[in-house]
Scaffold this motif. Structure first.
Motif, mmCIF file in Angstrom:
data_model
loop_
_atom_site.group_PDB
_atom_site.id
_atom_site.type_symbol
_atom_site.label_atom_id
_atom_site.label_comp_id
_atom_site.label_asym_id
_atom_site.label_seq_id
_atom_site.Cartn_x
_atom_site.Cartn_y
_atom_site.Cartn_z
ATOM 1 N N LYS A 1 0.775 -1.229 0.040
ATOM 2 C CA LYS A 1 0.137 0.110 0.004
ATOM 3 C C LYS A 1 0.700 1.065 0.041
ATOM 4 O O LYS A 1 0.448 2.312 -0.672
ATOM 5 N N ILE A 2 1.932 1.287 0.744
ATOM 6 C CA ILE A 2 2.662 2.582 0.965
ATOM 7 C C ILE A 2 4.277 2.550 0.943
ATOM 8 O O ILE A 2 4.513 1.418 1.450
ATOM 9 N N THR A 3 4.797 3.345 0.073
ATOM 10 C CA THR A 3 6.146 3.286 -0.076
ATOM 11 C C THR A 3 6.612 4.750 0.751
ATOM 12 O O THR A 3 6.080 5.635 0.533
ATOM 13 N N LEU A 4 7.639 4.342 1.487
ATOM 14 C CA LEU A 4 8.300 5.605 2.228
ATOM 15 C C LEU A 4 9.499 5.964 1.681
ATOM 16 O O LEU A 4 10.581 5.053 1.252
ATOM 17 N N MET B 1 5.382 15.204 0.805
ATOM 18 C CA MET B 1 4.737 15.040 -0.450
ATOM 19 C C MET B 1 3.736 13.762 -0.501
ATOM 20 O O MET B 1 4.412 12.595 -0.392
ATOM 21 N N ILE B 2 2.623 13.691 -0.739
ATOM 22 C CA ILE B 2 1.671 12.613 -0.605
ATOM 23 C C ILE B 2 1.131 12.263 -2.101
ATOM 24 O O ILE B 2 0.465 13.324 -2.635
ATOM 25 N N ASP B 3 1.892 11.209 -2.695
ATOM 26 C CA ASP B 3 1.504 10.876 -4.198
ATOM 27 C C ASP B 3 1.491 12.047 -5.021
ATOM 28 O O ASP B 3 0.531 12.397 -5.748
ATOM 29 N N GLY B 4 2.642 12.803 -4.903
ATOM 30 C CA GLY B 4 2.895 13.900 -5.658
ATOM 31 C C GLY B 4 2.412 15.245 -5.425
ATOM 32 O O GLY B 4 2.690 16.365 -6.140
ATOM 33 N N VAL B 5 1.633 15.178 -4.364
ATOM 34 C CA VAL B 5 1.046 16.359 -3.854
ATOM 35 C C VAL B 5 1.558 17.023 -2.576
ATOM 36 O O VAL B 5 1.617 16.252 -1.586
ATOM 37 N N PRO B 6 2.339 18.187 -2.385
ATOM 38 C CA PRO B 6 3.018 18.658 -1.361
ATOM 39 C C PRO B 6 1.979 19.195 -0.317
ATOM 40 O O PRO B 6 0.869 19.696 -0.387
ATOM 41 N N LYS B 7 2.441 18.946 0.857
ATOM 42 C CA LYS B 7 1.727 19.404 1.999
ATOM 43 C C LYS B 7 2.516 19.856 2.994
ATOM 44 O O LYS B 7 3.769 19.362 3.347
ATOM 45 N N ASN C 1 -0.419 11.134 10.766
ATOM 46 C CA ASN C 1 -1.055 9.539 11.221
ATOM 47 C C ASN C 1 -2.491 9.544 10.555
ATOM 48 O O ASN C 1 -2.943 8.582 10.006
ATOM 49 N N GLU C 2 -3.374 10.806 10.469
ATOM 50 C CA GLU C 2 -4.428 10.743 9.785
ATOM 51 C C GLU C 2 -4.278 10.470 8.249
ATOM 52 O O GLU C 2 -5.214 9.762 7.812
ATOM 53 N N ILE C 3 -3.254 11.040 7.719
ATOM 54 C CA ILE C 3 -3.055 10.904 6.207
ATOM 55 C C ILE C 3 -2.891 9.372 5.800
ATOM 56 O O ILE C 3 -3.500 8.790 5.229
ATOM 57 N N VAL C 4 -2.052 8.749 6.777
ATOM 58 C CA VAL C 4 -1.795 7.293 6.417
ATOM 59 C C VAL C 4 -3.110 6.472 6.661
ATOM 60 O O VAL C 4 -3.247 5.496 5.889
ATOM 61 N N ASP C 5 -3.977 6.791 7.694
ATOM 62 C CA ASP C 5 -5.082 6.241 8.042
ATOM 63 C C ASP C 5 -5.991 6.274 6.473
ATOM 64 O O ASP C 5 -6.466 5.269 6.011
ATOM 65 N N GLU C 6 -6.192 7.520 6.337
ATOM 66 C CA GLU C 6 -6.799 7.899 4.900
ATOM 67 C C GLU C 6 -6.122 7.170 3.893
ATOM 68 O O GLU C 6 -7.056 6.358 2.929
ATOM 69 N N LEU C 7 -5.169 7.098 3.584
ATOM 70 C CA LEU C 7 -4.446 6.205 2.267
ATOM 71 C C LEU C 7 -5.051 4.641 2.749
ATOM 72 O O LEU C 7 -5.068 4.311 1.446
ATOM 73 N N ARG C 8 -4.743 4.265 3.683
ATOM 74 C CA ARG C 8 -5.150 2.688 3.903
ATOM 75 C C ARG C 8 -6.553 2.645 3.429
ATOM 76 O O ARG C 8 -6.905 1.556 2.901
ATOM 77 N N ILE C 9 -7.311 3.296 3.973
ATOM 78 C CA ILE C 9 -8.884 3.175 3.682
ATOM 79 C C ILE C 9 -9.157 3.350 2.127
ATOM 80 O O ILE C 9 -9.792 2.733 1.661
ATOM 81 N N LYS C 10 -8.591 4.478 1.675
ATOM 82 C CA LYS C 10 -8.676 4.743 0.362
ATOM 83 C C LYS C 10 -8.198 3.432 -0.567
ATOM 84 O O LYS C 10 -8.987 2.968 -1.467
ATOM 85 N N HIS C 11 -7.340 2.865 -0.340
ATOM 86 C CA HIS C 11 -6.988 1.636 -0.927
ATOM 87 C C HIS C 11 -7.735 0.542 -0.880
ATOM 88 O O HIS C 11 -8.125 -0.360 -1.729
#
Ligand code: FES
Length: 159
Positions: free
Chosen positions: A113-116, A132-138, A147-157
């Motif tokens: 799911k996730i590469t660091l 940068m998350i999937d090419g989008v700067p934050k 932590n919220e973003i990681v949880d969102e990415l996991r759900i998204k998948h």
């Protein structure tokens, strides 16, 4: 990714840049932009076509942090490791991410799911720490928001 798809991408990049002085970097960029990484087989084909050894091509891939030699996960989290971000808390964000994902830099979670990855200055130093998350700067990233973003990415998948 089938062999045909990867060969078409590499052939197209070679066609455009192989006769240009300094064409190796544009070739590598084009292949990675299309495939997400530079496959091992592509290294042989690129080297052969532009008359460079596999070691030379591999050396360039290793030198530039931008290039990947392994297929990345579905999502890519890149954290800035340059000075301004380090001074503003990137170290804590990185340590927390490694701990949460149970991987190190340049690794992918076992579920794919996730590469660091580390990145070196996104030009958002005034809003450090930057990721940068999937090419989008934050900007102004915190451990809690990360932590919220990681949880969102996991759900998204999982959707
Ligand atoms: S140092 Fe991190 S964005 Fe510039």
């Amino acid at each position: 990714m089938g062999n045909t798809e990867y060969q078409a991408v590499v052939s197209s990049a070679l066609e455009k840049h192989s006769r240009t002085e300094g064409g190796l970097l544009p070739i590598l960029h084009e292949v990675q932009d299309a495939l997400g990484f530079i496959p091992s087989d592509a290294i042989d084909l690129i080297g052969k076509t532009i008359n460079r050894s596999r070691a030379e091509v591999h050396g360039v891939i290793s030198f530039y942090h931008h290039f990947r030699s392994h297929k990345p996960g579905e999502h890519i989290i890149q954290v800035c490791r340059s000075e301004a971000c380090q001074a503003m808390g990137a170290v804590g964000v990185i340590e927390n991410l490694k701990d949460k994902l149970k991987i190190d830099f340049h690794e992918t979670t076992p579920d794919g799911k996730i590469t660091l990855e580390p990145i070196y200055c996104l030009g958002h130093c005034a809003c450090a720490p930057a990721v940068m998350i999937d090419g989008v700067p934050k900007a102004k990233m915190s451990v809690a928001r990360m932590n919220e973003i990681v949880d969102e990415l996991r759900i998204k998948h999982d959707d």
